[in-house]
Design a protein around this motif. Structure first.
Motif, PDB file in Angstrom:
ATOM      1  N   GLU A   1      -5.088  -7.415  -3.609  1.00 35.25           N
ATOM      2  CA  GLU A   1      -3.618  -7.524  -3.819  1.00 35.25           C
ATOM      3  C   GLU A   1      -2.608  -7.822  -2.784  1.00 35.25           C
ATOM      4  OE1 GLU A   1      -0.142  -5.265  -6.404  1.00 35.25           O
ATOM      5  OE2 GLU A   1      -1.712  -4.268  -5.661  1.00 35.25           O
ATOM      6  N   LYS A   2      -2.613  -6.954  -1.865  1.00 39.83           N
ATOM      7  CA  LYS A   2      -1.575  -7.159  -0.699  1.00 39.83           C
ATOM      8  C   LYS A   2      -2.007  -8.491   0.224  1.00 39.83           C
ATOM      9  CE  LYS A   2      -1.172  -2.064  -0.211  1.00 39.83           C
ATOM     10  NZ  LYS A   2      -1.418  -0.896   0.550  1.00 39.83           N
ATOM     11  N   ALA A   3      -3.246  -8.724   0.463  1.00 39.84           N
ATOM     12  CA  ALA A   3      -3.732  -9.762   1.085  1.00 39.84           C
ATOM     13  C   ALA A   3      -3.282 -11.316   0.258  1.00 39.84           C
ATOM     14  CB  ALA A   3      -5.216  -9.893   1.169  1.00 39.84           C
ATOM     15  N   SER A   4      -3.458 -11.368  -0.975  1.00 37.15           N
ATOM     16  CA  SER A   4      -3.092 -12.210  -1.791  1.00 37.15           C
ATOM     17  C   SER A   4      -1.708 -12.789  -1.614  1.00 37.15           C
ATOM     18  CB  SER A   4      -3.747 -12.149  -3.295  1.00 37.15           C
ATOM     19  OG  SER A   4      -2.593 -11.376  -3.575  1.00 37.15           O
ATOM     20  N   GLN A   5      -0.759 -11.515  -1.613  1.00 42.53           N
ATOM     21  CA  GLN A   5       0.695 -11.757  -1.420  1.00 42.53           C
ATOM     22  C   GLN A   5       1.246 -11.978   0.185  1.00 42.53           C
ATOM     23  OE1 GLN A   5       2.109  -8.469  -3.830  1.00 42.53           O
ATOM     24  NE2 GLN A   5       0.972  -9.090  -5.656  1.00 42.53           N
TER      25      GLN A   5
ATOM     26  N   THR B   1      -0.100  -8.264   4.827  1.00 39.54           N
ATOM     27  CA  THR B   1      -1.213  -7.696   5.261  1.00 39.54           C
ATOM     28  C   THR B   1      -1.004  -6.354   6.533  1.00 39.54           C
ATOM     29  OG1 THR B   1      -0.699  -9.345   7.274  1.00 39.54           O
ATOM     30  CG2 THR B   1      -2.259  -9.939   5.606  1.00 39.54           C
ATOM     31  N   MET B   2       0.412  -6.535   6.974  1.00 37.27           N
ATOM     32  CA  MET B   2       0.688  -5.009   7.475  1.00 37.27           C
ATOM     33  C   MET B   2       0.636  -4.006   6.725  1.00 37.27           C
ATOM     34  SD  MET B   2       0.708  -5.701  10.719  1.00 37.27           S
ATOM     35  CE  MET B   2       1.516  -4.107  11.271  1.00 37.27           C
TER      36      MET B   2
ATOM     37  N   LYS C   1     -11.320   0.353  20.312  1.00 36.91           N
ATOM     38  CA  LYS C   1     -10.622   0.935  19.409  1.00 36.91           C
ATOM     39  C   LYS C   1      -9.614  -0.187  18.213  1.00 36.91           C
ATOM     40  CE  LYS C   1     -11.545   5.106  20.428  1.00 36.91           C
ATOM     41  NZ  LYS C   1     -12.185   6.028  19.381  1.00 36.91           N
ATOM     42  N   ILE C   2     -10.041  -1.346  18.397  1.00 35.51           N
ATOM     43  CA  ILE C   2      -9.393  -2.509  17.648  1.00 35.51           C
ATOM     44  C   ILE C   2      -9.045  -1.679  16.215  1.00 35.51           C
ATOM     45  CG2 ILE C   2     -11.418  -3.582  16.747  1.00 35.51           C
ATOM     46  CD1 ILE C   2      -7.966  -5.079  17.313  1.00 35.51           C
ATOM     47  N   ASP C   3      -9.886  -1.023  15.406  1.00 33.55           N
ATOM     48  CA  ASP C   3      -9.512  -0.617  14.121  1.00 33.55           C
ATOM     49  C   ASP C   3      -8.640   0.688  14.131  1.00 33.55           C
ATOM     50  OD1 ASP C   3     -11.418  -2.261  12.704  1.00 33.55           O
ATOM     51  OD2 ASP C   3     -12.905  -0.916  13.391  1.00 33.55           O
ATOM     52  N   LEU C   4      -8.779   1.393  15.106  1.00 34.52           N
ATOM     53  CA  LEU C   4      -7.577   2.477  15.227  1.00 34.52           C
ATOM     54  C   LEU C   4      -6.273   1.975  15.668  1.00 34.52           C
ATOM     55  CD1 LEU C   4      -7.557   5.386  14.968  1.00 34.52           C
ATOM     56  CD2 LEU C   4      -8.249   5.880  17.534  1.00 34.52           C
ATOM     57  N   TRP C   5      -6.350   0.950  16.515  1.00 33.24           N
ATOM     58  CA  TRP C   5      -5.076   0.176  17.005  1.00 33.24           C
ATOM     59  C   TRP C   5      -4.468  -0.359  15.792  1.00 33.24           C
ATOM     60  CZ3 TRP C   5      -3.884  -5.040  16.337  1.00 33.24           C
ATOM     61  CH2 TRP C   5      -2.440  -5.364  16.875  1.00 33.24           C
ATOM     62  N   ARG C   6      -5.003  -0.904  14.610  1.00 26.87           N
ATOM     63  CA  ARG C   6      -4.720  -1.537  13.452  1.00 26.87           C
ATOM     64  C   ARG C   6      -4.177  -0.554  12.693  1.00 26.87           C
ATOM     65  NH1 ARG C   6      -9.610  -4.846  12.824  1.00 26.87           N
ATOM     66  NH2 ARG C   6      -8.992  -7.222  13.638  1.00 26.87           N
ATOM     67  N   LEU C   7      -4.640   0.751  12.670  1.00 28.28           N
ATOM     68  CA  LEU C   7      -4.348   1.704  11.976  1.00 28.28           C
ATOM     69  C   LEU C   7      -2.878   2.327  12.530  1.00 28.28           C
ATOM     70  CD1 LEU C   7      -4.293   4.221   9.604  1.00 28.28           C
ATOM     71  CD2 LEU C   7      -5.431   5.515  11.245  1.00 28.28           C
ATOM     72  N   LYS C   8      -2.709   2.363  13.830  1.00 32.41           N
ATOM     73  CA  LYS C   8      -1.391   2.702  14.629  1.00 32.41           C
ATOM     74  C   LYS C   8      -0.330   1.623  14.199  1.00 32.41           C
ATOM     75  CE  LYS C   8      -0.604   1.707  18.562  1.00 32.41           C
ATOM     76  NZ  LYS C   8       0.175   0.451  19.367  1.00 32.41           N
ATOM     77  N   GLU C   9      -0.673   0.560  14.096  1.00 30.65           N
ATOM     78  CA  GLU C   9       0.193  -0.495  13.872  1.00 30.65           C
ATOM     79  C   GLU C   9       0.685  -0.513  12.394  1.00 30.65           C
ATOM     80  OE1 GLU C   9       1.326  -3.033  16.517  1.00 30.65           O
ATOM     81  OE2 GLU C   9       1.000  -1.268  17.156  1.00 30.65           O
ATOM     82  N   HIS C  10      -0.226  -0.321  11.465  1.00 28.02           N
ATOM     83  CA  HIS C  10      -0.008  -0.044   9.994  1.00 28.02           C
ATOM     84  C   HIS C  10       0.894   1.106   9.825  1.00 28.02           C
ATOM     85  CE1 HIS C  10      -0.367   0.532   5.853  1.00 28.02           C
ATOM     86  NE2 HIS C  10      -0.993   1.621   6.148  1.00 28.02           N
ATOM     87  N   LEU C  11       0.524   2.187  10.402  1.00 26.94           N
ATOM     88  CA  LEU C  11       1.477   3.275  10.044  1.00 26.94           C
ATOM     89  C   LEU C  11       2.956   3.203  10.801  1.00 26.94           C
ATOM     90  CD1 LEU C  11      -1.060   6.114  11.208  1.00 26.94           C
ATOM     91  CD2 LEU C  11      -0.334   5.788   8.933  1.00 26.94           C
ATOM     92  N   VAL C  12       3.179   2.628  11.853  1.00 30.53           N
ATOM     93  CA  VAL C  12       4.357   2.421  12.425  1.00 30.53           C
ATOM     94  C   VAL C  12       5.057   1.343  11.475  1.00 30.53           C
ATOM     95  CG1 VAL C  12       5.649   1.159  14.179  1.00 30.53           C
ATOM     96  CG2 VAL C  12       3.835   2.745  14.844  1.00 30.53           C
ATOM     97  N   TYR C  13       4.291   0.305  11.138  1.00 32.38           N
ATOM     98  CA  TYR C  13       5.120  -0.521  10.228  1.00 32.38           C
ATOM     99  C   TYR C  13       5.749   0.024   8.930  1.00 32.38           C
ATOM    100  CZ  TYR C  13       5.697  -4.728   7.064  1.00 32.38           C
ATOM    101  OH  TYR C  13       6.276  -5.788   6.035  1.00 32.38           O
ATOM    102  N   MET C  14       4.718   0.767   8.416  1.00 30.83           N
ATOM    103  CA  MET C  14       4.978   1.431   6.943  1.00 30.83           C
ATOM    104  C   MET C  14       6.317   2.507   7.192  1.00 30.83           C
ATOM    105  SD  MET C  14       3.051  -0.045   4.986  1.00 30.83           S
ATOM    106  CE  MET C  14       3.297   0.841   3.489  1.00 30.83           C
ATOM    107  N   ALA C  15       6.349   3.262   8.297  1.00 30.18           N
ATOM    108  CA  ALA C  15       7.557   4.150   8.642  1.00 30.18           C
ATOM    109  C   ALA C  15       8.703   3.341   8.933  1.00 30.18           C
ATOM    110  CB  ALA C  15       7.026   4.914   9.841  1.00 30.18           C
ATOM    111  N   GLU C  16       8.628   2.233   9.494  1.00 29.88           N
ATOM    112  CA  GLU C  16       9.846   1.324   9.831  1.00 29.88           C
ATOM    113  C   GLU C  16      10.229   0.674   8.833  1.00 29.88           C
ATOM    114  OE1 GLU C  16       8.966   0.577  14.771  1.00 29.88           O
ATOM    115  OE2 GLU C  16       8.506  -0.911  13.018  1.00 29.88           O
ATOM    116  N   HIS C  17       9.411   0.326   7.909  1.00 29.60           N
ATOM    117  CA  HIS C  17       9.702  -0.579   6.493  1.00 29.60           C
ATOM    118  C   HIS C  17       9.894   0.393   5.359  1.00 29.60           C
ATOM    119  CE1 HIS C  17       8.654  -3.734   9.304  1.00 29.60           C
ATOM    120  NE2 HIS C  17       9.425  -4.466   8.445  1.00 29.60           N
TER     121      HIS C  17
END
Length: 657
Positions: free
Chosen positions: A338-342, A345-346, A439-455
Motif C-alpha cells: 500500500e505504501k509503495a503504491s502511493q 516509501t519512507m 548495515k544498509i538495512d539498519l541504516w534504512r531503519l534509522k532513516e525511517h525512524l527519523v523520518y517518522m518522528a520528524e513527520h
C-alpha cells in the motif's frame, strides 16, 4: 499504470482470477495456535493485516499434509481432512479474512520426509527416498514404497481439496528446501536405484505424481503454485541446470513456479534460503531468471531478501521474474504494498534481515519481529494506537531507536510531543550506519525512524540537554526517558589511552587507523565492526575472553556471519583470552585460562566491551514529572538492549501514556 512502480503494481489474471499487483506474501507460519493446531484469533488477524496491507496473495506456510509421517514441528497447523467438521470453520475464517482485505488466499502444503519429527506425528516413523539412519537423534528413516508414494500423493490432494472447500483460491506445494518432494528430486538425497532414482526424469516422477494427483482432485480453476529450489547450494545437490529442466517438466501443470534456493534442512544452506544481512539483496533472483530465460511460460515467482520496492521493480522490469514474493519484508511492514503504491516509501518499516522472526519459532519462543512490535499481536495492538481521550504534554529524552519510536507513536495517538536530543543529529548508536555498507538495512531503519518522528507532528530539539528544571519550566506532564547507553570501559590498563577508540567511533576515523587493527570484544558490535574494517582493507584480529564469539546472536545470523568471516582472510579471531593491558595504544596483552600470556601486535586498537545504562539521565529525571517512564538502555539495572528491544519498549511506553 502506477506512477511509482509500474511493473510491481501491474494487475494480471490467471484462469479468471485477478491479482491486484505482483507482490505475493510468501508462506510463513506463526505460533498463535491452540494445542490442536487450530488458529487462534491473533493468527487470523495476522494474515488479515497482510491482506489489508495490499499484497496480491497471502499464504499460510509450512503445513504438514498428515500427522502420520509429514510434520517436522509439533507446533504446526493441523489440516485434519479426516475431521473436516472440526477444521473447516477455522480455514473458512482465514480465507474470508484474507478476502476481506482484497487478497487471494493460499496455503502451503508440505511433507518433511526424512526430517519428520516422530513426536509431531504420534510416534510415526519418518519416511524418505531411501533408508537412512539419523545419527543426530537415533531415528531410523524408512525408504518409501510405491504404496507410500501413493498415500502421500493422496494426502496432498485431500489437503488441497479441503482448502478449496474452505474458500481458498490456490495452494502452494512445497517442493524445495530439502523437504520430501525435493528429497526425491535432489541427487543429494535420492540415491535410489529403481525407477524413482538415477536420472532427473526418474527423480521427478514422485513430485509430478503429487502435482497430478492434486490437479485431478481440485480441478483446473483452483490454482496451484509449486515451490522449488533453483539450486540447493551444496555439493552433490540439485544445481540450476537440472532445476531448469524440472521447471520445464511442470510447465503448464501448475499455475506458478516459485523459485527459491538452498536447503532449510542444512544450516549452512538455510541462510541462503533466508538470506542474512551478510548476503546481497536479491541474491537468489538469478535462479528465477534462469528459469524464465529457458522459455518456461508458467509465471515465475522469485524471492529472497527483496525488501525495497525499487529492487522489486527492477527485477520485474528486467524480466527476471513475473512476481516477487516477500516473507520477512511483509512481517516488518504488512502495508509495504500500500505504501509503495502511493509513493510513501519512507514510511515503509524496513526488514533488517536479522531472522529473529524465524529463529524465535525454531527455538520454541514466541513469534516476534525486530522492527514491527505488532507482528502477531495485531488484535490488541490495534486498540493501543487509537487516539487518546486526554492529550498530554510529553517530553521524549533521547533520539535513538527507543526515543524515535516513542515520539512517533505518542504523537500518532494525539499527544503534544517534544523530542530532545543532546547531540546535533538523531539516530543514537545507529548513526554509525552512515558509514557501513554492510548495515544498509539498519541504516534504512534509522532513516525511517527519523523520518517518522520528524513527520509525526512531534517538535524536535537538537543540542538540548534536559534537566529537571527544563521539564518543570515547560510543563511536561510525562517524560519518556530514552537516553540510551554508554560504552562500557572495564579497568584495563591502557584502555583510557586517547589512541584507543570505541568501535562506533572508529567508523568516522578510518584514516587514523593503522593497517593492523585489534578489536577488543567479540560480541556482535565487535564482530561486525571487525568485518567492516577487514573488508575496508585492514588486517583485523578480534580478541574475546569467552570461548566463542557473538554468543548473543541468533543461530542463523551467526551462521551467516561466520560464512562471511570465512570469506574474509584478513579477519582473525583469538577467543578464550582475557585482555590484561594495552601498551602505547597498540600492543595488546592477554592471558588464557591456563595462565599463558599472549601478545597481539597491532597498529591500532578499538574496543567493544559492552554497554552500560546511562544512569545519570535516569537518576536526575526520574522524579521530574507526574509520569516518568524509562525505556531502552537507560533503564536502571537492566542489560542494554538490541534495537528490537529498544524499539519495543519505546512503543510500549508511548501506548502507556
Amino acid at each position: 499504470m502506477n506512477a511509482y512502480y509500474p511493473h510491481l503494481f501491474e494487475t494480471f489474471s490467471v484462469k479468471g482470477l485477478t491479482f491486484r499487483n505482483r507482490i505475493f506474501s510468501a508462506p510463513n507460519m506463526i505460533s498463535q495456535m491452540d494445542p490442536n493446531g487450530y488458529p487462534m484469533p491473533d493468527m487470523i488477524a495476522y494474515y488479515a493485516e497482510k491482506a489489508r496491507g495490499g499484497a496480491a496473495v497471502v499464504t499460510l506456510g509450512d503445513t504438514p499434509v498428515d500427522r502420520e509421517h509429514a510434520a517436522s514441528n509439533p507446533r504446526s497447523f493441523n489440516l485434519d481432512y479426516n475431521n473436516p467438521i472440526a477444521v473447516l470453520p477455522y480455514l473458512s475464517e482465514i480465507a474470508m479474512a484474507i478476502h476481506e482485505g482484497g487478497a487471494i488466499a493460499s496455503h502451503e502444503l508440505n511433507h518433511a520426509g526424512m526430517y519428520a519429527n516422530p513426536a509431531a506425528n504420534n510416534g510415526g516413523e519418518p519416511i524418505g527416498p531411501v533408508d537412512f539412519y539419523r545419527d543426530w537423534d537415533d531415528v531410523q528413516v524408512r525408504g518409501m514404497t510405491e504404496k507410500d508414494m501413493d498415500d502421500v500423493a493422496e494426502h496432498f490432494a485431500c489437503c488441497a481439496e479441503l482448502l478449496k472447500k474452505a474458500g481458498y483460491d490456490m495452494c502452494l506445494l512445497h517442493g524445495g528446501h530439502g523437504w520430501l518432494l525435493d528429497q526425491f528430486l535432489s541427487p543429494y538425497y535420492n540415491t535410489r536405484t529403481d525407477e524413482y532414482g538415477g536420472s532427473l526424469a526418474n527423480r521427478a516422477k514422485f513430485p509430478i505424481m503429487v502435482i497430478d494427483r492434486v490437479r485431478e482432485r481440485v480441478g483446473d480453476k483452483f490454482l496451484i503454485e509449486y515451490r522449488m529450489s533453483g539450486c540447493e547450494e551444496i555439493d552433490g545437490g540439485l544445481q540450476i541446470e537440472e532445476a531448469v529442466e524440472f521447471a520445464k517438466m511442470i510447465d503448464g501443470k501448475v499455475d506458478f513456479i516459485h523459485v527459491s534456493a538452498g536447503l532449510d534442512t542444512e544450516e549452512a544452506q538455510a541462510v541462503r534460503t533466508h538470506p542474512t544481512m551478510f548476503l546481497p539483496h536479491g541474491v537468489n533472483v538469478k535462479y528465477a531468471a534462469a528459469v524464465k530465460a529457458a522459455g518456461v511460460k508458467t509465471p515465475v515467482v522469485t524471492l529472497g531478501a527483496i525488501n525495497t520496492p525499487e529492487l522489486a521493480e527492477q527485477v520485474l522490469a528486467e524480466g527476471k521474474a513475473d512476481i516477487v514474493a516477500m516473507a520477512r519484508t511483509l512481517i516488518a511492514d504488512p502495508h509495504f504494498p500500500e505504501k509503495a503504491s502511493q509513493g510513501r516509501t519512507m514510511e515503509i518499516t524496513p526488514c533488517l534481515r536479522c531472522l529473529d522472526c524465524l529463529t524465535g519459532l525454531h527455538t520454541g519462543e514466541h513469534f516476534q519481529c525486530s522492527v514491527n512490535p505488532s507482528a502477531g499481536r495485531e488484535l490488541r495492538y490495534r486498540n493501543y494506537v487509537q487516539p487518546v481521550e486526554r492529550k498530554k504534554k510529553v517530553l521524549v529524552v533521547g533520539g535513538g531507536p527507543a526515543g524515535l519510536q516513542a515520539a512517533a507513536t505518542a504523537a500518532k495517538r494525539g499527544h503534544d510531543v517534544t523530542l530532545a536530543e543532546r547531540s546535533d543529529k538523531l539516530g543514537g548508536f545507529l548513526k554509525f550506519t552512515d558509514y557501513d555498507d554492510l548495515k544498509i538495512d539498519l541504516w534504512r531503519l534509522k532513516e525511517h525512524l527519523v523520518y517518522m518522528a520528524e513527520h509525526s507532528g512531534a517538535k524536535i530539539l537538537l543540542n538540548t540537554e534536559v534537566t529537571p528544571e527544563f521539564v518543570k519550566e515547560n510543563g511536561f506532564e510525562a517524560v519518556l526517558l530514552a537516553a540510551g547507553s554508554l560504552a562500557a570501559k572495564p579497568p584495563i590498563p591502557g584502555l583510557d589511552d586517547p589512541r584507543v577508540q570505541h568501535a562506533t567511533v572508529a567508523y568516522t576515523q578510518l584514516d587514523k587507523l593503522g593497517h593492523h587493527v585489534a578489536v577488543l570484544g567479540g560480541g556482535l558490535i565487535g564482530c561486525e565492526t571487525a568485518l567492516f574494517l577487514a573488508k575496508a582493507g585492514h588486517e583485523v584480529t578480534i580478541v574475546e575472553m569467552l570461548p566463542a564469539i557473538a554468543p548473543e546472536a541468533n543461530w542463523m545470523h551467526k551462521e551467516g556471519m561466520m560464512q562471511a568471516f570465512a570469506e574474509t582472510p584478513s579477519l582473525h579471531v583469538r577467543a578464550g583470552i582475557r585482555v590484561t593491558g594495552i601498551d602505547d595504544g597498540s600492543t595488546v596483552h592477554a592471558v588464557d585460562s591456563d595462565g599463558v600470556e599472549h601478545v597481539i601486535e597491532a597498529d591500532s586498537v578499538i574496543y567493544a566491551l559492552g554497554l552500560r545504562s546511562n544512569m545519570d539521565a535516569y537518576e536526575s529525571l526520574f522524579y521530574s514529572a507526574p509520569q516518568v517512564i524509562a525505556v531502552g538502555d537507560c533503564l536502571r539495572g537492566v542489560k542494554p538492549k538490541k534495537t528490537r528491544e529498544a524499539m519495543l519498549e519505546g512503543y510500549w511506553a508511548a501506548i502507556r501514556l
